[in-house]
Design a protein around this motif. Structure first.
Motif, PDB file in Angstrom:
ATOM      1  N   HIS A  94      -3.321  10.665   2.267  1.00  0.00           N
ATOM      2  CA  HIS A  94      -3.767  10.163   0.963  1.00  0.00           C
ATOM      3  C   HIS A  94      -3.956   8.653   1.079  1.00  0.00           C
ATOM      4  CE1 HIS A  94       0.199   8.497  -0.359  1.00  0.00           C
ATOM      5  NE2 HIS A  94       0.737   9.563   0.216  1.00  0.00           N
ATOM      6  N   ASP A 125       3.914   4.708   3.343  1.00  0.00           N
ATOM      7  CA  ASP A 125       3.429   5.851   2.546  1.00  0.00           C
ATOM      8  C   ASP A 125       2.037   5.562   2.027  1.00  0.00           C
ATOM      9  OD1 ASP A 125       3.232   8.129   1.054  1.00  0.00           O
ATOM     10  OD2 ASP A 125       4.652   7.517  -0.477  1.00  0.00           O
ATOM     11  N   GLU A 160      -0.291  10.702  -5.097  1.00  0.00           N
ATOM     12  CA  GLU A 160       0.875  10.210  -5.834  1.00  0.00           C
ATOM     13  C   GLU A 160       0.910  10.709  -7.276  1.00  0.00           C
ATOM     14  OE1 GLU A 160       3.240   8.992  -4.324  1.00  0.00           O
ATOM     15  OE2 GLU A 160       2.571   7.866  -2.591  1.00  0.00           O
ATOM     16  N   GLU A 188       2.476  11.996   6.575  1.00  0.00           N
ATOM     17  CA  GLU A 188       3.405  11.359   5.629  1.00  0.00           C
ATOM     18  C   GLU A 188       4.586  10.803   6.424  1.00  0.00           C
ATOM     19  OE1 GLU A 188       3.438  10.801   2.374  1.00  0.00           O
ATOM     20  OE2 GLU A 188       2.112  12.240   1.378  1.00  0.00           O
TER      21      GLU A 188
HETATM   22 ZN   LIG Z   1       2.781   9.818   0.519  1.00  0.00          ZN
END
Ligand SMILES: [Zn+2]
Length: 427
Positions: A94, A125, A160, A188
């Motif tokens: 992401h 992250d 998120e 991740e």
């Molecule tokens: Zn993440």
């Protein structure tokens, strides 16, 4: 040279590139909410990956939750075809990051490199993981240009905030159809020596208690929804939480304190608003006629979601039986089933072997306490061979002074490249 030495050399030669790429990604502030600069980061990646020989699609999740002309939900999917037919390995990251928050000593979007660590919101992250997967793919392709199969890299929106304008949308478009993609790695930040097989389940719900409005100087004429909610909170503390603590799982959830059912109260609101946005006076004195909480219940693969919901209803019914004028309403907000990929799958086995070769230690199999985009790949895409594997320390995610280690990124990039060599024949 064997494959490990060759790929290790190729990744070592790209170390400065790995650092610069991570810094560039951090310096594009893709804050979510509201969903800033999604197009910018996708354009950046498109340029980078096209130069490396990938075919790149930019896909807007038109009409998805939170998509708007002001904040369009852009996604990037890149594909590189090998020299022969074979499996497709897909790396999904992401590109959104959470709000900055307080307590930073480094510029949150500076990408500062200090003592082998790169700092910034999203460093661990998960822009570090995205950069590692790109370097892994580029190093693998340069080393074995005639491999069989295909490699895909995606950078997707809104993980998120649930992933609806990201992986969920792509899965609905068939991008994770098992006929098209056979293995998915989500980089991740689960640590370079751990393979994350899946996650616990989630149920978010709103619980509202009802009351009766009256003048605050004569509370006896009304009925306070806040007092009723107090009874609910007390019951959660004294009975529900101990009950959940006793429900343990065979899932190897980390940290170990999450190896049980948990419940958090995400928010509470009762009565009139304390202050309207453009008003600086005091609220009128009223007895609260409504009070709401939002609960976040994480459940286990051994639990059934219907039973999870019934547990809360039973608790509220019990309060109702003993408390005059108590009334409540539960509204479902969001739910995700637990997911866990089989340890014996070729993907898990390949990554496990690669970890042993690179780090000279056995891989640890873990399950994430929270969910991530694997849920959409499993449920909408119906693709089971999905894991999370990437550099960075999970506990640093969403914290001030978030960082990712350069050595950790390089090591996990080598694990990813070796995994490609295992799943995509290079002979
Ligand atoms: Zn993440």
């Amino acid at each position: 040279m064997d494959s490990k030495d060759q790929l290790e050399t190729a990744i070592a030669a790209r170390r400065d590139d790995l650092i610069a790429l991570t810094q560039d990604l951090i310096r594009i502030p893709t804050l979510n909410p509201p969903g800033q600069n999604y197009r910018e980061i996708c354009d950046y990646l498109k340029q980078r990956l096209e130069a490396a020989g990938f075919t790149v699609d930019l896909i807007r999740a038109t009409g998805a939750l939170a998509d708007s002309d002001t904040y369009p939900r852009w996604n990037m999917v890149a594909r590189y075809e090998g020299g022969a037919a074979g499996d497709t390995v897909h790396f999904n990251s992401h590109h959104d990051v959470v709000e900055v928050g307080h307590g930073w000593t480094k510029p949150p979007f500076g990408g500062v490199l200090e003592d082998g660590r790169i700092y910034g919101r999203g460093a661990c992250d998960m822009k570090g993981g995205l950069a590692a997967s790109i370097i892994a793919a580029e190093a693998f392709i340069a080393t074995y240009p005639r491999f069989a199969g295909a490699i895909e890299i995606s950078a997707t929106a809104d993980e998120e905030s649930g992933g609806f304008g990201g992986v969920a949308y792509l899965a609905e478009q068939g991008r994770f159809d098992p006929a098209r993609v056979q293995h998915v790695i989500i980089p991740e930040p689960l640590q370079k020596d751990r393979i994350c097989l899946g996650h616990r389940g989630v149920w978010w719900a709103q619980v509202e208690t009802k009351g009766r409005i009256a003048h605050g100087s004569m509370p006896f004429l009304g009925d306070s929804a806040i007092s009723h909610m107090g009874a609910v909170l007390a019951e959660i503390e004294t009975h529900l939480l101990p009950l959940l603590a006793g429900k343990t799982t065979a899932m190897p959830v980390v940290p170990p304190q999450a190896r049980q059912s948990t419940l958090n109260i995400n928010s509470i609101h009762g009565g009139e608003a304390e202050q309207a946005e453009d008003y600086t006076g005091l609220p009128a004195p009223c007895v609260a006629d409504r009070c709401r909480i939002v609960i976040d219940r994480r459940f286990l693969i051994e639990e059934d979601i219907a039973a999870v919901k019934a547990e809360l209803t039973d608790m509220l019914e019990q309060i109702k039986a003993g408390r005059p004028r108590f009334d409540y309403e539960i509204t479902d907000l969001f739910e995700v089933q637990p997911s866990m990929t089989d340890e014996s799958s070729p993907l898990v086995q390949s990554v496990g072997q690669a970890i042993e070769r690179v780090l000279a230690q056995k891989a640890e199999y873990v399950v994430s306490p929270g969910t991530y985009d694997q849920k959409h790949i499993d449920r909408i895409g119906r693709l089971k061979n999905c894991i999370a594997y990437g550099p960075g320390i999970l506990e640093l995610a969403h914290q001030p002074d978030e960082w990712v280690g350069v050595d950790d990124m390089a090591d996990s990039a080598l694990v990813m490249a070796l995994t490609l060599a295992e799943l995509l024949p290079t002979a």
